[in-house]
Design a protein around this motif. Sequence first.
Motif, mmCIF file in Angstrom:
data_model
loop_
_atom_site.group_PDB
_atom_site.id
_atom_site.type_symbol
_atom_site.label_atom_id
_atom_site.label_comp_id
_atom_site.label_asym_id
_atom_site.label_seq_id
_atom_site.Cartn_x
_atom_site.Cartn_y
_atom_site.Cartn_z
ATOM 1 N N HIS A 1 -3.549 -38.115 14.034
ATOM 2 C CA HIS A 1 -4.900 -38.818 14.719
ATOM 3 C C HIS A 1 -5.712 -39.010 13.510
ATOM 4 O O HIS A 1 -6.869 -39.595 13.793
ATOM 5 C CB HIS A 1 -5.637 -37.771 15.601
ATOM 6 C CG HIS A 1 -5.653 -36.368 14.982
ATOM 7 N ND1 HIS A 1 -5.035 -35.254 14.450
ATOM 8 C CD2 HIS A 1 -6.893 -35.885 14.289
ATOM 9 C CE1 HIS A 1 -5.263 -34.390 13.797
ATOM 10 N NE2 HIS A 1 -6.702 -34.564 13.872
ATOM 11 N N LEU A 2 -5.508 -38.895 12.337
ATOM 12 C CA LEU A 2 -6.178 -39.224 11.100
ATOM 13 C C LEU A 2 -5.647 -40.237 10.473
ATOM 14 O O LEU A 2 -6.408 -40.710 9.477
ATOM 15 C CB LEU A 2 -6.281 -38.120 9.998
ATOM 16 C CG LEU A 2 -6.958 -36.648 10.460
ATOM 17 C CD1 LEU A 2 -6.582 -35.580 9.447
ATOM 18 C CD2 LEU A 2 -8.152 -36.763 11.102
ATOM 19 N N GLY A 3 -4.718 -41.138 10.857
ATOM 20 C CA GLY A 3 -4.024 -42.082 10.452
ATOM 21 C C GLY A 3 -3.217 -41.660 9.293
ATOM 22 O O GLY A 3 -2.853 -42.779 8.603
ATOM 23 N N GLY B 1 -7.955 -36.923 23.378
ATOM 24 C CA GLY B 1 -6.860 -36.183 23.346
ATOM 25 C C GLY B 1 -5.490 -36.415 22.441
ATOM 26 O O GLY B 1 -4.631 -35.638 22.574
ATOM 27 N N PHE B 2 -5.372 -37.688 22.032
ATOM 28 C CA PHE B 2 -4.320 -38.146 21.524
ATOM 29 C C PHE B 2 -4.257 -37.459 20.255
ATOM 30 O O PHE B 2 -5.095 -37.231 19.581
ATOM 31 C CB PHE B 2 -4.179 -39.551 21.365
ATOM 32 C CG PHE B 2 -3.947 -40.535 22.717
ATOM 33 C CD1 PHE B 2 -2.494 -40.516 23.183
ATOM 34 C CD2 PHE B 2 -4.679 -40.973 23.279
ATOM 35 C CE1 PHE B 2 -2.357 -41.046 24.225
ATOM 36 C CE2 PHE B 2 -4.687 -41.390 24.506
ATOM 37 C CZ PHE B 2 -3.250 -41.649 24.941
ATOM 38 N N THR B 3 -2.961 -37.102 19.695
ATOM 39 C CA THR B 3 -2.998 -36.349 18.502
ATOM 40 C C THR B 3 -1.710 -37.176 17.558
ATOM 41 O O THR B 3 -2.007 -36.869 16.448
ATOM 42 C CB THR B 3 -2.164 -34.997 18.708
ATOM 43 O OG1 THR B 3 -1.166 -34.982 19.308
ATOM 44 C CG2 THR B 3 -3.106 -33.862 19.134
ATOM 45 N N SER B 4 -1.183 -38.232 17.902
ATOM 46 C CA SER B 4 -0.204 -38.997 17.150
ATOM 47 C C SER B 4 -0.283 -40.329 18.084
ATOM 48 O O SER B 4 -0.356 -40.502 19.171
ATOM 49 C CB SER B 4 0.976 -38.358 17.051
ATOM 50 O OG SER B 4 1.663 -38.369 18.160
ATOM 51 N N ILE B 5 0.297 -41.349 17.007
ATOM 52 C CA ILE B 5 0.383 -42.596 17.576
ATOM 53 C C ILE B 5 1.530 -43.274 16.987
ATOM 54 O O ILE B 5 1.800 -43.069 15.731
ATOM 55 C CB ILE B 5 -0.858 -43.464 17.029
ATOM 56 C CG1 ILE B 5 -2.065 -43.087 17.820
ATOM 57 C CG2 ILE B 5 -0.669 -45.123 17.373
ATOM 58 C CD1 ILE B 5 -2.986 -42.435 16.795
ATOM 59 N N VAL B 6 2.550 -43.884 17.779
ATOM 60 C CA VAL B 6 3.595 -44.764 17.162
ATOM 61 C C VAL B 6 2.831 -46.135 17.065
ATOM 62 O O VAL B 6 2.535 -46.771 17.992
ATOM 63 C CB VAL B 6 4.731 -44.845 18.158
ATOM 64 C CG1 VAL B 6 5.832 -45.772 17.936
ATOM 65 C CG2 VAL B 6 5.450 -43.330 18.441
ATOM 66 N N THR B 7 2.752 -46.618 15.907
ATOM 67 C CA THR B 7 1.934 -47.818 15.460
ATOM 68 C C THR B 7 3.007 -49.141 15.677
ATOM 69 O O THR B 7 4.046 -49.015 15.424
ATOM 70 C CB THR B 7 1.360 -47.847 13.796
ATOM 71 O OG1 THR B 7 2.639 -47.804 13.107
ATOM 72 C CG2 THR B 7 0.749 -46.840 13.566
ATOM 73 N N PRO B 8 2.276 -50.018 16.383
ATOM 74 C CA PRO B 8 2.983 -51.159 16.654
ATOM 75 C C PRO B 8 3.325 -51.725 15.266
ATOM 76 O O PRO B 8 2.712 -51.730 14.283
ATOM 77 C CB PRO B 8 1.787 -51.983 17.562
ATOM 78 C CG PRO B 8 0.969 -51.205 17.761
ATOM 79 C CD PRO B 8 0.779 -50.103 16.779
ATOM 80 N N TRP C 1 -4.230 -48.525 9.996
ATOM 81 C CA TRP C 1 -5.003 -47.389 10.701
ATOM 82 C C TRP C 1 -5.822 -46.462 9.640
ATOM 83 O O TRP C 1 -6.937 -46.099 10.062
ATOM 84 C CB TRP C 1 -3.888 -46.604 11.560
ATOM 85 C CG TRP C 1 -3.039 -47.457 12.466
ATOM 86 C CD1 TRP C 1 -2.253 -48.100 12.433
ATOM 87 C CD2 TRP C 1 -3.479 -47.360 13.911
ATOM 88 N NE1 TRP C 1 -1.936 -48.778 13.629
ATOM 89 C CE2 TRP C 1 -2.744 -48.373 14.719
ATOM 90 C CE3 TRP C 1 -4.562 -46.680 14.556
ATOM 91 C CZ2 TRP C 1 -2.679 -48.259 15.817
ATOM 92 C CZ3 TRP C 1 -4.355 -46.851 16.010
ATOM 93 C CH2 TRP C 1 -3.651 -47.733 16.457
ATOM 94 N N ARG C 2 -5.197 -46.280 8.329
ATOM 95 C CA ARG C 2 -5.887 -45.642 7.434
ATOM 96 C C ARG C 2 -7.412 -46.229 6.848
ATOM 97 O O ARG C 2 -8.346 -45.426 6.882
ATOM 98 C CB ARG C 2 -5.096 -45.200 6.234
ATOM 99 C CG ARG C 2 -4.155 -44.087 6.527
ATOM 100 C CD ARG C 2 -3.325 -43.648 5.187
ATOM 101 N NE ARG C 2 -2.839 -44.583 4.610
ATOM 102 C CZ ARG C 2 -1.518 -45.260 4.819
ATOM 103 N NH1 ARG C 2 -0.844 -44.684 6.072
ATOM 104 N NH2 ARG C 2 -0.956 -46.236 4.252
#
Length: 166
Positions: free
Chosen positions: A6-8, A121-128, A136-137
């Motif tokens: 969630h922080l990138g 509430g998301f804690t992670s992302i699968v980046t496209p 994202w960072r």
Amino acid sequence: MALINHLGEELPDRWLYPQQPETDAMPAPYTVVPAEALQGLERLPPDARPAGVLLRPEQSADLIALLLDELDVVVVLFEKFRDGRGFTIAHALRNKHRFMGDVRAIGHLLPDQLPLLRQCGFTSIVTPAEHPPARWRNGNAAQDQSVQAKPLLQRLMNNRSSDHGA
């Protein structure tokens, strides 16, 4: 595609995301299965942990509520950029069902959505693939403190008053 928190920050990803998930597939360790594969189950098989499930935008978090204590990750699919139902699903998982595991976004996402993803509430992302982790960072620091989600009516009223005030 890469996994970020969630922080990138980029993370290793051990999870398998089947391209054509089978609805009759039984959960296996580190495999995300569609929610339909869990229908009718009162408990997950003991050898299925860690377990993950995929929720599509038209599905409700209620569909998997009975198994949430046994799930390690709930992956929420964003099929379109403009579809906000995934935010609603994450919010319900955290606030209605008190899910404490990883809520992961996957699909059509933009880096500027990171603050709202985090807030819901998301804690992670699968980046496209078109938006690698560095994007994202880079956007995270600038947006982190300045972007606050507001109810739609409040945003519209603020925009309208600023249009008429000048």
